[in-house]
Design a protein around this motif. Sequence first.
Motif, PDB file in Angstrom:
ATOM      1  N   LEU A  98     -49.349 -31.333  -8.454  1.00  0.00           N
ATOM      2  CA  LEU A  98     -50.137 -30.034  -8.304  1.00  0.00           C
ATOM      3  C   LEU A  98     -49.311 -29.040  -7.389  1.00  0.00           C
ATOM      4  O   LEU A  98     -49.045 -29.475  -6.272  1.00  0.00           O
ATOM      5  CB  LEU A  98     -51.560 -30.561  -7.912  1.00  0.00           C
ATOM      6  CG  LEU A  98     -52.183 -31.201  -8.990  1.00  0.00           C
ATOM      7  CD1 LEU A  98     -53.477 -31.643  -8.307  1.00  0.00           C
ATOM      8  CD2 LEU A  98     -52.765 -30.239 -10.323  1.00  0.00           C
ATOM      9  N   ARG A  99     -49.283 -27.851  -7.818  1.00  0.00           N
ATOM     10  CA  ARG A  99     -48.810 -26.723  -6.789  1.00  0.00           C
ATOM     11  C   ARG A  99     -49.941 -26.246  -6.007  1.00  0.00           C
ATOM     12  O   ARG A  99     -50.612 -25.326  -6.301  1.00  0.00           O
ATOM     13  CB  ARG A  99     -48.190 -25.858  -7.816  1.00  0.00           C
ATOM     14  CG  ARG A  99     -46.877 -26.371  -8.507  1.00  0.00           C
ATOM     15  CD  ARG A  99     -46.162 -25.140  -9.128  1.00  0.00           C
ATOM     16  NE  ARG A  99     -46.984 -24.317 -10.131  1.00  0.00           N
ATOM     17  CZ  ARG A  99     -47.204 -22.865 -10.316  1.00  0.00           C
ATOM     18  NH1 ARG A  99     -46.572 -22.139  -9.489  1.00  0.00           N
ATOM     19  NH2 ARG A  99     -47.737 -22.506 -11.058  1.00  0.00           N
ATOM     20  N   ALA A 311     -47.794 -22.236 -22.070  1.00  0.00           N
ATOM     21  CA  ALA A 311     -47.048 -22.385 -20.735  1.00  0.00           C
ATOM     22  C   ALA A 311     -47.627 -22.203 -19.538  1.00  0.00           C
ATOM     23  O   ALA A 311     -48.855 -21.541 -19.267  1.00  0.00           O
ATOM     24  CB  ALA A 311     -45.907 -21.458 -20.774  1.00  0.00           C
ATOM     25  N   ASN A 312     -47.449 -23.002 -18.490  1.00  0.00           N
ATOM     26  CA  ASN A 312     -48.228 -22.907 -17.023  1.00  0.00           C
ATOM     27  C   ASN A 312     -47.493 -21.568 -16.370  1.00  0.00           C
ATOM     28  O   ASN A 312     -46.271 -21.305 -16.832  1.00  0.00           O
ATOM     29  CB  ASN A 312     -47.895 -24.200 -16.150  1.00  0.00           C
ATOM     30  CG  ASN A 312     -49.064 -25.182 -16.737  1.00  0.00           C
ATOM     31  OD1 ASN A 312     -50.059 -24.779 -17.012  1.00  0.00           O
ATOM     32  ND2 ASN A 312     -48.469 -26.382 -16.807  1.00  0.00           N
ATOM     33  N   PRO A 313     -48.174 -20.920 -15.456  1.00  0.00           N
ATOM     34  CA  PRO A 313     -47.687 -19.986 -14.980  1.00  0.00           C
ATOM     35  C   PRO A 313     -46.619 -19.985 -13.805  1.00  0.00           C
ATOM     36  O   PRO A 313     -46.943 -19.681 -12.500  1.00  0.00           O
ATOM     37  CB  PRO A 313     -48.917 -19.088 -14.321  1.00  0.00           C
ATOM     38  CG  PRO A 313     -49.927 -20.325 -14.015  1.00  0.00           C
ATOM     39  CD  PRO A 313     -49.586 -21.048 -15.104  1.00  0.00           C
ATOM     40  N   ILE A 314     -45.638 -20.450 -14.109  1.00  0.00           N
ATOM     41  CA  ILE A 314     -44.425 -20.916 -13.255  1.00  0.00           C
ATOM     42  C   ILE A 314     -43.569 -19.768 -13.098  1.00  0.00           C
ATOM     43  O   ILE A 314     -43.025 -19.326 -14.394  1.00  0.00           O
ATOM     44  CB  ILE A 314     -43.978 -22.502 -13.604  1.00  0.00           C
ATOM     45  CG1 ILE A 314     -45.063 -23.592 -13.526  1.00  0.00           C
ATOM     46  CG2 ILE A 314     -42.817 -22.627 -12.740  1.00  0.00           C
ATOM     47  CD1 ILE A 314     -44.487 -24.752 -14.167  1.00  0.00           C
ATOM     48  N   LEU A 392     -40.121 -33.374  -6.124  1.00  0.00           N
ATOM     49  CA  LEU A 392     -40.323 -32.497  -5.325  1.00  0.00           C
ATOM     50  C   LEU A 392     -41.814 -32.099  -4.796  1.00  0.00           C
ATOM     51  O   LEU A 392     -42.344 -31.699  -6.033  1.00  0.00           O
ATOM     52  CB  LEU A 392     -39.561 -31.362  -5.354  1.00  0.00           C
ATOM     53  CG  LEU A 392     -39.713 -30.020  -4.554  1.00  0.00           C
ATOM     54  CD1 LEU A 392     -39.037 -30.338  -3.107  1.00  0.00           C
ATOM     55  CD2 LEU A 392     -38.887 -28.946  -5.127  1.00  0.00           C
ATOM     56  N   HIS A 393     -42.331 -32.086  -3.508  1.00  0.00           N
ATOM     57  CA  HIS A 393     -43.680 -31.612  -3.493  1.00  0.00           C
ATOM     58  C   HIS A 393     -44.028 -30.193  -3.460  1.00  0.00           C
ATOM     59  O   HIS A 393     -42.880 -29.394  -3.330  1.00  0.00           O
ATOM     60  CB  HIS A 393     -44.193 -32.097  -2.120  1.00  0.00           C
ATOM     61  CG  HIS A 393     -44.527 -33.658  -2.028  1.00  0.00           C
ATOM     62  ND1 HIS A 393     -45.350 -34.147  -1.211  1.00  0.00           N
ATOM     63  CD2 HIS A 393     -43.925 -34.761  -2.385  1.00  0.00           C
ATOM     64  CE1 HIS A 393     -45.282 -35.278  -1.130  1.00  0.00           C
ATOM     65  NE2 HIS A 393     -44.415 -35.885  -1.773  1.00  0.00           N
ATOM     66  N   GLY A 394     -45.083 -29.633  -3.853  1.00  0.00           N
ATOM     67  CA  GLY A 394     -45.415 -28.297  -3.822  1.00  0.00           C
ATOM     68  C   GLY A 394     -44.997 -27.221  -4.677  1.00  0.00           C
ATOM     69  O   GLY A 394     -45.424 -25.979  -4.615  1.00  0.00           O
ATOM     70  N   MET A 395     -43.880 -27.663  -5.416  1.00  0.00           N
ATOM     71  CA  MET A 395     -43.227 -26.628  -6.323  1.00  0.00           C
ATOM     72  C   MET A 395     -42.742 -27.306  -7.706  1.00  0.00           C
ATOM     73  O   MET A 395     -42.714 -28.549  -7.798  1.00  0.00           O
ATOM     74  CB  MET A 395     -41.997 -26.046  -5.567  1.00  0.00           C
ATOM     75  CG  MET A 395     -42.296 -25.298  -4.577  1.00  0.00           C
ATOM     76  SD  MET A 395     -40.792 -24.541  -3.740  1.00  0.00           S
ATOM     77  CE  MET A 395     -40.338 -25.982  -2.611  1.00  0.00           C
ATOM     78  N   THR A 396     -42.659 -26.714  -8.679  1.00  0.00           N
ATOM     79  CA  THR A 396     -41.888 -26.998  -9.756  1.00  0.00           C
ATOM     80  C   THR A 396     -40.434 -26.576 -10.280  1.00  0.00           C
ATOM     81  O   THR A 396     -40.381 -25.350 -10.007  1.00  0.00           O
ATOM     82  CB  THR A 396     -43.094 -26.719 -11.125  1.00  0.00           C
ATOM     83  OG1 THR A 396     -44.284 -27.197 -10.713  1.00  0.00           O
ATOM     84  CG2 THR A 396     -42.557 -27.165 -12.344  1.00  0.00           C
ATOM     85  N   PHE A 397     -39.748 -27.341 -10.817  1.00  0.00           N
ATOM     86  CA  PHE A 397     -38.313 -26.934 -10.828  1.00  0.00           C
ATOM     87  C   PHE A 397     -38.170 -26.919 -12.379  1.00  0.00           C
ATOM     88  O   PHE A 397     -38.679 -27.798 -13.099  1.00  0.00           O
ATOM     89  CB  PHE A 397     -37.314 -27.696  -9.934  1.00  0.00           C
ATOM     90  CG  PHE A 397     -37.460 -29.171 -10.274  1.00  0.00           C
ATOM     91  CD1 PHE A 397     -36.835 -29.850 -11.297  1.00  0.00           C
ATOM     92  CD2 PHE A 397     -38.005 -29.943  -9.202  1.00  0.00           C
ATOM     93  CE1 PHE A 397     -36.905 -31.123 -11.280  1.00  0.00           C
ATOM     94  CE2 PHE A 397     -38.232 -31.404  -9.273  1.00  0.00           C
ATOM     95  CZ  PHE A 397     -37.402 -32.098 -10.493  1.00  0.00           C
ATOM     96  N   PHE A 411     -39.858 -27.684 -17.394  1.00  0.00           N
ATOM     97  CA  PHE A 411     -40.252 -27.535 -16.091  1.00  0.00           C
ATOM     98  C   PHE A 411     -40.761 -28.882 -15.876  1.00  0.00           C
ATOM     99  O   PHE A 411     -41.428 -29.566 -16.726  1.00  0.00           O
ATOM    100  CB  PHE A 411     -41.288 -26.376 -15.887  1.00  0.00           C
ATOM    101  CG  PHE A 411     -40.640 -25.206 -15.730  1.00  0.00           C
ATOM    102  CD1 PHE A 411     -40.008 -24.602 -14.656  1.00  0.00           C
ATOM    103  CD2 PHE A 411     -40.696 -24.243 -16.912  1.00  0.00           C
ATOM    104  CE1 PHE A 411     -39.709 -23.295 -14.279  1.00  0.00           C
ATOM    105  CE2 PHE A 411     -40.517 -22.890 -16.564  1.00  0.00           C
ATOM    106  CZ  PHE A 411     -39.758 -22.573 -15.300  1.00  0.00           C
ATOM    107  N   THR A 412     -40.623 -29.378 -14.463  1.00  0.00           N
ATOM    108  CA  THR A 412     -41.049 -30.747 -14.359  1.00  0.00           C
ATOM    109  C   THR A 412     -41.338 -30.654 -12.479  1.00  0.00           C
ATOM    110  O   THR A 412     -40.977 -29.890 -12.033  1.00  0.00           O
ATOM    111  CB  THR A 412     -40.231 -31.796 -14.691  1.00  0.00           C
ATOM    112  OG1 THR A 412     -40.781 -33.042 -14.211  1.00  0.00           O
ATOM    113  CG2 THR A 412     -38.741 -31.538 -13.970  1.00  0.00           C
TER     114      THR A 412
END
Length: 456
Positions: A98-99, A311-314, A392-397, A411-412
């Motif tokens: 979760l971001r 899609a998620n807003p990334i 990675l915590h806090g962000m999605t790559f 994205f993951t």
Amino acid sequence: MGVSRRQVLTGLAALGVLGIGAGGARYWLGRPRHVTTHDYELIAAPLDVELVPGFTTTAWAYGGQVPGVELRCRQGERLRVRFMNRLPEPTTIHWHGLRIPLEMDGVPYLSQLPVLPGEHFDYDFLCPDAGTFWYHPHTASGEQLGRGLVGPVIVEEREPSGFRHERTLSIKHWHVDPQGAFTAFSVPREAARGGTPGILSTVNGSHNPTLELPAGQVVRLRLLNLDNTHNYRLALPGAEVRIYALDGNPIPPRPLGKDYWLGPGMRIDLAIRVPSAGTELPVRNGPLRLATLKSVASSEAPGDWPPALPANPIAEPDLARAETLRFNFEWAGALSTNAEQGGPFTFWQINGQAWNISDNSCMERPIATLKRNGHYIFELRNVSQYQHPVHLHGMTFKVLSSDRKRIEPYFTDTYLLGKNETARVALVADNPGTWMFHCHVIDHMETGLMAAIEVV
């Protein structure tokens, strides 16, 4: 950084982590009477369960069950959880994938103080992304996750997804003996290799359960690997199955194929067309059966495949202007000298630096500093013979490419880095703070394979 870790902790202490009385129900999750402060109350406490038939195991449970109770909210809503610690030791909750803001991330001495026995802590954050996520401690992780402190978080899409039916499958191995007693959660010689394996496999807390699905319907299966160590080679032979999302993020639907590797911390959303009533289909980890899906008669009209999930807003990374950073995930068994002085073993390192889980000041020495809203490519290189689910915590790559397999970019938050593999991932560093970056094989994380990445 603008403020030091010590200043953050001083501020947290000033706000107060309030104690609560011992009265009331031992286990409870529900909507409280006063919703102005929180929506859910979640208790972590010991719980006697029967993992091995005829024997009792004293697990640690969220909400009175193992794996923990499923938490749900809708995309764009706040998730407000009053967490109560009824365990004999401090703990926290990390919201994997979760971001959210750093102060809600659940890393002790970085984002919050540990929640002591008898205390509570209010987690309160917006959920920007729909998908399948999970929660677990980030304190004494090997033991606390191993005893059962894991649970799913489902963030539903803003609009109906098109699925009329869904099931959550929480997959976990347990470190127990034939009488149900816990065995060692970490064995040094195993931590220096692939990680200490559990013995007993479960889905939703039961060994090889039979799960009923409505015949003729297309059912969404949310599968989560909540294990300390195991990489699952998931297969549903004989089933008509499509992948709809990986680690909480939608992809264009495609057939599952022969199998899919799901490392610790990873999730996959599948759609299965349930065959005629009475049919049984296995859910397998390679040749081993994890569960059985049994179709039962349904009065509903047959369902069809839903459209792709939104899609998620990334933020999309701009590869043309992205800066490339390289991270080597290395075996460092020769450096395992801390244990001789009473410290933790050190078998692993990132870019020559091994994380010491006994030294909280490691958080003040980030392995990389990123500019806020900067665009980056991470080159992840596995210099070992073992797989590493890199989280990675806090962000999605965004996974771009691999020198070992063909990648359709997606994205993951967790990527299973194969032995001797080099992969390229990209991100926009849009969440300020200091974030953990680690292997989710807990043995590896606790013996050095973790670092901090700072976004300023």
